[in-house]
Design an enzyme around this catalytic site. Structure first.
Site, PDB file in Angstrom:
ATOM      1  N   GLU A   1      -7.482   2.362   7.664  1.00 58.40           N
ATOM      2  CA  GLU A   1      -6.232   3.064   7.418  1.00 58.40           C
ATOM      3  C   GLU A   1      -5.870   3.935   8.617  1.00 58.40           C
ATOM      4  O   GLU A   1      -6.519   3.874   9.658  1.00 58.40           O
ATOM      5  CB  GLU A   1      -6.360   3.924   6.150  1.00 58.40           C
TER       6      GLU A   1
ATOM      7  N   GLU B   1       0.837  -1.208   0.000  1.00 56.01           N
ATOM      8  CA  GLU B   1       0.000   0.000   0.000  1.00 56.01           C
ATOM      9  C   GLU B   1       0.860   1.242   0.000  1.00 56.01           C
ATOM     10  O   GLU B   1       0.555   2.220  -0.679  1.00 56.01           O
ATOM     11  CB  GLU B   1      -0.917   0.000   1.227  1.00 56.01           C
TER      12      GLU B   1
END
Length: 938
Positions: free
Chosen positions: A263, A236
């Site tokens: 996140e 990511e």
């Protein structure tokens, strides 16, 4: 005081007797006595609050509101232990064990052993243990994916991304007795940025998902109806490569109907819902209905998607490339430690993990186990949008966009009709009332402008003569530095209007005039938001609606012009009516400050943070205090309150411009560091004749905040080195991301050529395999050629390519195809060099477009063979194009070597780096690595 008929107002024997005198901008108001000659009775006295009463009311009200909001923002549930909880419940203790295991691996960049091997193996072992204790009614499958692919992304200026053999670990939990064609995707990422342990970003999310998986797998009572796919994506931080590899290539992706992504933009605290959709309002509704601790707002979604915040998440990839709706969650408290070595386990407060786990598990259980879940077939709920916001984290309000539009129309037009009727009714006896509302609205708007200008001028003064970002390590300073001056200006504007425009006006009538003026402004504002279809209008609606219903409908007699209700009761009712309005807006302002104050440390070198926070403070004051400010006209005097605010503000300004206002701090209680990006690099420039034209090496430095290098960071070499202006293609320096528009001040300190073990094991090498030019079109005015370049590049797992087609008189060049199979326009950026041309052989070549290509690979790295095709158009009056005579492309390729050390902070890779880092102050947090840069002309 209510409206008095004209025959009474003009009767000297029954006039209102004012026992105070207006002095300057302040009016001393006492009680008023009215004699009614018709009934022979004396009405009760119409009172205003004394100075002490007014101060007490405002202090108590806003203090209580402050502590309510403070408690709601920072409240976390009690963590559950494995021994106390049921086996099917989420436990923070279980998740923390996983968290410690991930963080103990050190920093985990994609392509490192820590990420691609150790983190993946830990997940495999953990899933094996879960599988051993799982219910016989569930099936658990585990796969490792190593995808290769590419895409472009319109983010921080736009660039392209290419990845090869990155590592994703996938787990599918499904019902054992039947096959489901519908799956819910839960996503986290195992990798971290270089140099950071990544506890919050994003090890905590992976720990939460492992514990959620355990709780679901052992449940024998409530069977699964649909599949759950857990994606532990390994790239990511390579700008969303792992999620792209899964959603575009893995066969399981075809079954995904929705996703939840967790996140971080900070550490700990509450996870906030800040993106949902696109469309599919059923998903946000499921979260609002079933999450026990909901926290989120549509305002955060519209703010994030506006691009103001320099960040992005896997939500974009799943939405744009998978066409899948989802929910995006993020930790945002304590953004100071985001992407630094301080993002460790100690920053994650007890209860933080429990809260996220409870929410995710409850929503997942509904979506995959309930027969009422809309996951398999949303039906009519597939379309449309939904606005949402929580109230103190107790519950979440959701309103479909169509319903929101209707309600906005009702509560924007309704108050305007109400005001029109009041104006017409009052005009029969006092024709000035309509004009007074217009004057009141003008006063209010003028006060807002004055508030914003005052705060911005103060911010400019502090930026120029004081310590920019003095509030950075002391967020409370914002209240004194910008809050009190802005509020004082708003109050003074009202008092000036009361002593001039509305001179000799009854205080309660004046309060009503200003309330009606505020109602007129905010109703008009709500109408405009509704016209623009902004879902954040829900927040304004929730403020206007209760005021309209309670004060203008249910209690209109209390606030009528002829009301005899005492001032204390009226003010008490007013503040009670304002409670939901103040709490909602205060909560949003608080969360905004928690986000933007730490963000000032990475907003870029051109954005003055004091102006940003000053403007945000002024807007917060305007929104939070707007209706309550009308009540100051019911207070006898606020002179000493104003004096106190001015005195405190002056003290804050003096503090900020002194040495005590230093912005950065790293202590046991405060972590607010300065970020510094340090590359030990070597640069080699090749001319068109393949000969080296320039070769150097040094330590290249960048900061991401406005003070930049104006503050001594501890290194004498930095202090003595000049700033380096941006000249040439991406400044001719090894940017790992195209942040050249954000970072515009850098320094370059000469140093020896970097040499360390990793660069010997994976030497950087660029070879041109093919350089082919083909004529594809010719007519009477021009000739068109295709130029193809093919390279073989070896080196580290992280590399970048900068490309600039060159144009000269009669010849133009553009990149038309390349190794990236996606929209090439998203990779274009406008040149930022202060020298827009390149000179070779006395010819000036102009930059038209720049292109940026990011490359990331896993451990199983092979020689990368990028190719590029350019279209070259030449005027027919020139000699036929000969690629051996003049360049049409400038291309730079660079490799970025991250440390393989596991220790945090990560030790320096070279001797020169170590000496430099040792000189830095302890409030500086460096992110360092080694890079090799080559620049070529073709």
């Amino acid at each position: 005081m209510g409206y008095l008929p004209g025959n009474i107002m003009h009767n000297s024997s029954s006039s209102v007797r004012h026992r105070g005198q207006r002095n300057g901008s302040q009016t001393h108001r006492h009680s008023h006595t009215i004699e009614n000659h018709q009934g022979g009775k004396q009405e009760r006295k119409k009172e205003v609050l004394t100075q002490k009463q007014g101060a007490l009311f405002f202090f108590v009200y806003f203090s209580v509101t402050f502590f309510v909001v403070y408690y709601s923002v920072y409240y976390l549930p009690k963590p559950k232990s494995l021994s106390d909880a049921k086996t099917t419940e989420f436990t923070e203790e279980g998740a923390r064990k996983h968290l410690h295991s991930f963080v103990s691996l050190g920093h985990r960049p994609a392509g490192s052993v820590a990420n691609d091997v150790d983190a993946a193996n830990y997940i495999v072992n953990s899933v094996s243990q879960i599988k051993a204790k799982a219910s016989p009614f569930v099936k658990i499958e585990l796969e490792t994916q190593r995808p290769t692919g590419s895409f472009t992304i319109d983010f921080i200026g736009g660039f392209a991304s290419y990845y090869a053999n990155i590592t994703n670990t996938l787990v599918r939990v499904s019902p054992v007795d039947k096959s489901s064609h519908h799956a819910l995707l839960l996503n986290c990422h195992t990798d971290s940025v270089n140099g950071a342990p990544g506890a919050s970003d994003d090890a905590i999310a992976c720990a939460v998902l492992l514990e959620v998986m355990r709780a679901i797998a052992v449940d024998r009572t409530h069977p699964l109806l649909h599949d759950i796919i857990f994606l532990f994506n390994g790239a990511e931080e390579n700008v969303l490569q792992g999620s792209h590899g899964f959603i575009t290539q893995h066969p399981w992706a075809k079954r995904v109907k929705a996703f939840i992504n967790l996140e971080a933009a900070g550490a700990g605290g509450k996870e906030i819902v800040f993106q949902t959709g696109p469309s599919n309002p059923w998903l946000a509704l499921a979260w609002a209905t079933h999450a026990p601790h909901p926290f989120g707002t549509i305002f955060a979604q519209e703010l994030f998607q506006s691009g103001i915040i320099p960040s992005d998440t896997d939500f974009r990839i799943f939405r744009d490339y998978g066409k899948v709706p989802g929910i995006d969650l993020a930790y945002m408290k304590n953004g100071y430690v985001y992407h630094t070595w301080y993002d460790n386990v100690d920053m994650i407060l007890p209860g933080c993990i429990q809260r996220a786990g409870d929410n995710i598990l409850a929503v997942v259980n509904h979506l995959v186990k309930s027969p009422f879940s809309l996951l398999p077939d949303p039906g009519s709920y597939r379309h449309g949008a939904i606005a949402f916001t929580d109230f103190l984290g107790i519950f979440m309000m959701t309103v479909p966009l169509r319903m929101l539009s209707i309600m906005n129309f009702i509560f924007s037009v309704g108050p305007l009709i109400y005001l029109l009727r009041r104006i017409i009714f009052q005009s029969e006896e006092r024709p000035q009332y309509g004009k007074q509302i217009i004057k009141g609205a003008a006063t209010i708007v003028s006060s807002w402008v004055a508030c914003i200008l005052t705060v911005l001028l103060l911010a400019i003064f502090i930026t120029k003569f004081g310590n920019s970002m003095a509030f950075y390590s002391r967020p409370y300073l914002v209240v004194f530095l910008y809050g009190f001056p802005g509020l004082a200006v708003l109050l003074i504007a009202h008092l000036i209007a009361a002593s001039t425009i509305f001179k000799n006006e009854d205080p309660w009538r004046l309060e009503t005039i200003f309330f009606d003026s505020y109602l007129f402004i905010w109703s008009t504002f709500l109408f405009q938001l509704n016209y623009l279809q902004l879902q954040s209008s829900l927040i304004i609606l929730l403020c206007v609606m209760p005021l309209c219903l309670i004060r203008c409908v249910f209690l209109k007699q209390v606030f009528g012009f002829n009301s005899n209700v005492s001032a204390v009761v009226k003010v008490s009712i007013c503040f009670t009516v304002l409670i939901p309005h103040t709490i909602i807006l205060f909560s949003h302002s608080w969360v905004s400050m928690e986000l933007f104050i730490p963000l000032c440390g990475r907003l870029g070198t051109d954005v003055p943070p004091d102006l940003v926070i000053g403007l945000l403070t002024a807007l917060s004051l305007i929104f939070v205090f707007h209706f309550s400010l009308s009540l100051i006209h019911a207070v006898k005097s606020i002179r000493w309150i104003l004096a106190l605010m001015v005195l405190l503000s002056l003290g804050a300004v003096c503090f900020s411009i002194s040495s005590y206002g230093f912005p950065y701090a790293v202590t046991n209680d405060i972590v607010a560091p300065k970020r510094l990006y340090v590359q030990h690099t070597s640069r080699t420039f090749y001319g068109f004749d393949k000969k080296i034209t320039l070769e150097d090496s040094g330590i290249w430095l960048n900061t991401m905040d406005f003070p930049g290098f104006k503050i001594d960071i501890g290194s004498k070499a930095v202090k003595e080195s000049p700033l380096i202006p941006c000249r040439g293609l991406f400044c001719h320096f090894p940017f790992v991301l195209p942040v050249n528009k954000i970072v515009k001040t850098s320094k370059y300190i000469p140093a020896d050529r970097p040499s360390f073990q990793e660069i010997k094991v994976k030497p950087f090498s660029v070879k041109l395999l093919e350089h082919k030019v083909t004529k594809i079109l010719e007519n009477s005015t021009s000739r068109t050629y295709k130029k193809r370049l093919l390279f073989a590049v070896d080196g580290p797992s992280h590399m970048t390519v900068h490309i600039a087609p060159l144009s000269s008189e009669g010849v133009s060049s553009s990149l038309t195809r390349w190794i990236v199979n996606d929209n090439i326009d998203h990779s274009r950026s406008h040149p930022t060099s202060i020298t827009p041309t390149l000179v070779w052989g006395n010819i000036h070549y102009e930059y038209s477009d720049w292109h940026f290509l990011y490359y990331g690979s896993g451990l199983h790295k092979e020689t990368w063979k990028p190719w590029f095709e350019f279209t070259i158009t030449q005027d027919s009056n020139l000699p036929p194009y000969d690629h051996s005579l003049a360049p049409t492309v400038e291309l730079a390729i660079m490799g970025h070597y991250y440390s393989t050390e596991r220790k945090i902070p990560v030790p320096a890779q070279t001797h020169d780096l170590k000496n430099f880092l040792d000189d830095l102050h302890d409030w500086v947090v460096p992110m360092s690595w080694v890079s090799v840069y080559e620049n070529h002309l073709f």
